[in-house]
Design a protein around this motif. Structure first.
Motif, PDB file in Angstrom:
ATOM      1  N   ASP A   1      23.323 -49.106 -18.598  1.00 58.74           N
ATOM      2  CA  ASP A   1      23.632 -47.847 -18.474  1.00 58.74           C
ATOM      3  C   ASP A   1      23.326 -46.963 -19.552  1.00 58.74           C
ATOM      4  O   ASP A   1      22.734 -45.890 -19.801  1.00 58.74           O
ATOM      5  CB  ASP A   1      24.914 -47.403 -18.084  1.00 58.74           C
ATOM      6  N   GLN A   2      23.824 -47.514 -20.875  1.00 56.02           N
ATOM      7  CA  GLN A   2      23.436 -46.821 -22.012  1.00 56.02           C
ATOM      8  C   GLN A   2      22.064 -46.725 -22.451  1.00 56.02           C
ATOM      9  O   GLN A   2      21.543 -45.836 -23.170  1.00 56.02           O
ATOM     10  CB  GLN A   2      24.224 -47.542 -23.148  1.00 56.02           C
ATOM     11  N   ILE A   3      21.256 -47.729 -22.028  1.00 60.24           N
ATOM     12  CA  ILE A   3      19.841 -47.642 -22.204  1.00 60.24           C
ATOM     13  C   ILE A   3      19.227 -46.495 -21.423  1.00 60.24           C
ATOM     14  O   ILE A   3      18.432 -45.460 -21.952  1.00 60.24           O
ATOM     15  CB  ILE A   3      19.251 -49.041 -21.710  1.00 60.24           C
ATOM     16  N   ILE A   4      19.607 -46.376 -20.280  1.00 57.48           N
ATOM     17  CA  ILE A   4      19.153 -45.343 -19.441  1.00 57.48           C
ATOM     18  C   ILE A   4      19.592 -44.205 -20.121  1.00 57.48           C
ATOM     19  O   ILE A   4      18.718 -43.110 -20.174  1.00 57.48           O
ATOM     20  CB  ILE A   4      19.567 -45.254 -17.936  1.00 57.48           C
ATOM     21  N   GLU A   5      20.730 -43.724 -20.549  1.00 54.38           N
ATOM     22  CA  GLU A   5      21.214 -42.499 -21.058  1.00 54.38           C
ATOM     23  C   GLU A   5      20.266 -42.373 -22.574  1.00 54.38           C
ATOM     24  O   GLU A   5      19.974 -41.283 -22.807  1.00 54.38           O
ATOM     25  CB  GLU A   5      22.686 -42.629 -21.574  1.00 54.38           C
ATOM     26  N   SER A   6      20.043 -43.518 -23.127  1.00 54.80           N
ATOM     27  CA  SER A   6      19.286 -43.219 -24.417  1.00 54.80           C
ATOM     28  C   SER A   6      17.883 -42.767 -23.995  1.00 54.80           C
ATOM     29  O   SER A   6      17.371 -41.857 -24.895  1.00 54.80           O
ATOM     30  CB  SER A   6      19.216 -44.680 -25.016  1.00 54.80           C
ATOM     31  N   VAL A   7      17.295 -43.082 -22.928  1.00 56.87           N
ATOM     32  CA  VAL A   7      15.907 -42.634 -22.730  1.00 56.87           C
ATOM     33  C   VAL A   7      16.114 -41.216 -22.331  1.00 56.87           C
ATOM     34  O   VAL A   7      15.243 -40.335 -22.558  1.00 56.87           O
ATOM     35  CB  VAL A   7      15.174 -43.499 -21.428  1.00 56.87           C
TER      36      VAL A   7
END
Lengths: 165, 265
Positions: free
Chosen positions: A141-147
């Motif tokens: 989820d944090q990766i999606i938010e990072s993008v």
């Protein structure tokens, strides 16, 4: 062994390789660019993702000799200088898109390629692009938010540049 | 696992490629390489020489020709997915391609490679069969349905290469696609793809339920499913048991048919 010319991050490397040498091994062992990580070595994990002609590819599934004549981009070429972070790097740091960092080179290059092709991707498109890169730490989820954050940062940078010019 | 020693050749045209492939060293074809490179790494394939066809101009291009959409066998799936021609003439193919591997696989993998690799659990050959596609090779034109004869086995002869895939430009009145897979990146376990033609005729293809795709054609949903049940020959592999495949295949087939009958794409 034969001579192979690889254009990586705008610099031509002349290396001597066996035909069986993968692009990933050539980058790491012969070009000295160890930022590219090798995970599964059979195309599942995406850790070794590099940009070939601006598309994300698994460098473990490409022979180095196949990439002769292509434009290759690795994590070492993502930021404009060694002391500045590229917006995607900044975003992954800010939004906790990494913990151990092993998958991060591949993640960042996939994310960069996504944002180059689609500056304003929907969450569904981000998931579709990023699912090919596995992370065992963050839970994704944090990766999606990072993008998503990276997309915002890039847009802010562009707006600022337009103001200045 | 590192690759065993091998030699690599890159021909400049199709004729040279066929000559190289006919040589005594019995080379393998290297197209996108997304299946054969892992297979060589694991020792599942043992060729010691590769002929790279990925840059052959004759295998590139997406064009309209004589009522067909013609897709070069060597066009990366990435380009097929982004092609306005394909989006108009074969939107189902784009939908199915979205389920293949990942963006970083589709950037290199090709339709021709997928057909020639002939994996029984792959959704792509089945989709081309359901779309009634023809396969142009260096020697002949085949129905996509006649290409595969077993797991990783096709009727292609040594040195015979797939040149293009030709999809009839027929306005379909419905389509459906359902599959089961363990993760988004792995090969499917089992699945089904169906279309409804303007005449009301249904075409159904089920994959991962027999050594080759199962094609059933007809107007009646129940008859298609009973045709299917007599032809399911499920197998065990590392992803699922035969019993599971046998049970799930008819259910997915039913869902794909329902979607094709009910949908307007």
């Amino acid at each position: 062994m034969k001579p192979v010319k690889l254009e990586v991050n705008g610099i031509v490397h002349e290396v001597f390789l066996e035909d069986r040498t993968s692009l990933a091994d050539a980058l790491r062992d012969d070009c000295g660019l160890t930022g590219t990580r090798l995970g599964c070595e059979h195309g599942v994990c995406g850790a070794c993702t590099v940009l070939v002609n601006n598309r994300p590819e698994r460098s473990c599934l490409v022979l180095a000799t196949q990439a002769e004549g292509d434009t290759i981009g690795t994590i070492e070429g993502l930021a404009a200088s060694p002391t500045v972070l590229a917006p995607v790097q900044q975003a992954f740091r800010q939004a906790h898109g990494l913990q151990c960092g092993f998958c991060t080179s591949g993640m960042l290059l996939t994310a960069q390629s996504l944002l180059d092709h689609d500056p304003d991707p929907s969450p569904a498109v981000i998931r579709d692009w990023m699912h090919g890169n596995l992370c065992r730490c963050t839970g994704f989820d944090q990766i999606i938010e990072s993008v998503q954050l990276a997309a915002t940062l890039i847009k802010q940078d562009q707006a600022r540049e337009e103001e200045l010019s | 696992m590192k690759l065993p020693p091998l030699s690599y050749q890159r021909p400049t045209d199709l004729r040279e490629a066929s000559l190289m492939l006919g040589s005594e060293s019995m080379p393998a074809v290297l197209a996108g390489g997304q299946s054969i490179i892992p297979a060589l790494r694991f020792g599942e394939r043992s060729e010691s020489s590769l002929v790279d066809i990925s840059r052959l101009a004759e295998l590139q291009g997406i064009t309209h020709a004589d009522g067909f959409l013609r897709i070069g066998a060597g066009v990366p799936m990435w380009e097929v997915c982004g092609s306005p021609e394909v989006a108009t003439s074969a939107p189902l193919l784009i939908r199915v391609l979205g389920s293949v591997g990942a963006v970083g696989i589709r950037s290199r993998a090709t339709l021709g490679g997928s057909l020639a690799w002939a994996d029984s659990t792959s959704q792509l050959p089945s989709t081309l069969i359901v779309l009634n596609a023809q396969v142009e090779t260096t020697e002949r034109i085949l129905d996509a349905a006649d290409l595969q004869i077993g797991q990783h086995q096709t009727v292609l002869r040594r040195g015979e290469l797939i040149v293009s895939i030709q999809i009839p430009e027929v306005e379909l009145t419905g389509s459906g696609f359902h599959l089961i897979r363990k993760t988004h990146i792995t090969w499917p376990v089992v699945g089904a793809v169906a279309v409804r033609e303007p005449s009301g005729q249904l075409r159904l293809v089920v994959f991962g339920a027999a050594p080759t795709p199962i094609l059933a054609v007809g107007a009646d949903r129940a008859k298609l499913l009973s045709q299917l049940s007599s032809r399911i020959l499920p197998f065990d592999d590392e992803r699922a048991r035969a019993g599971y495949r046998g049970q799930v295949a008819p259910i997915l087939a039913g869902r794909a048919l329902d979607e094709a009958i009910g949908s307007n794409t």
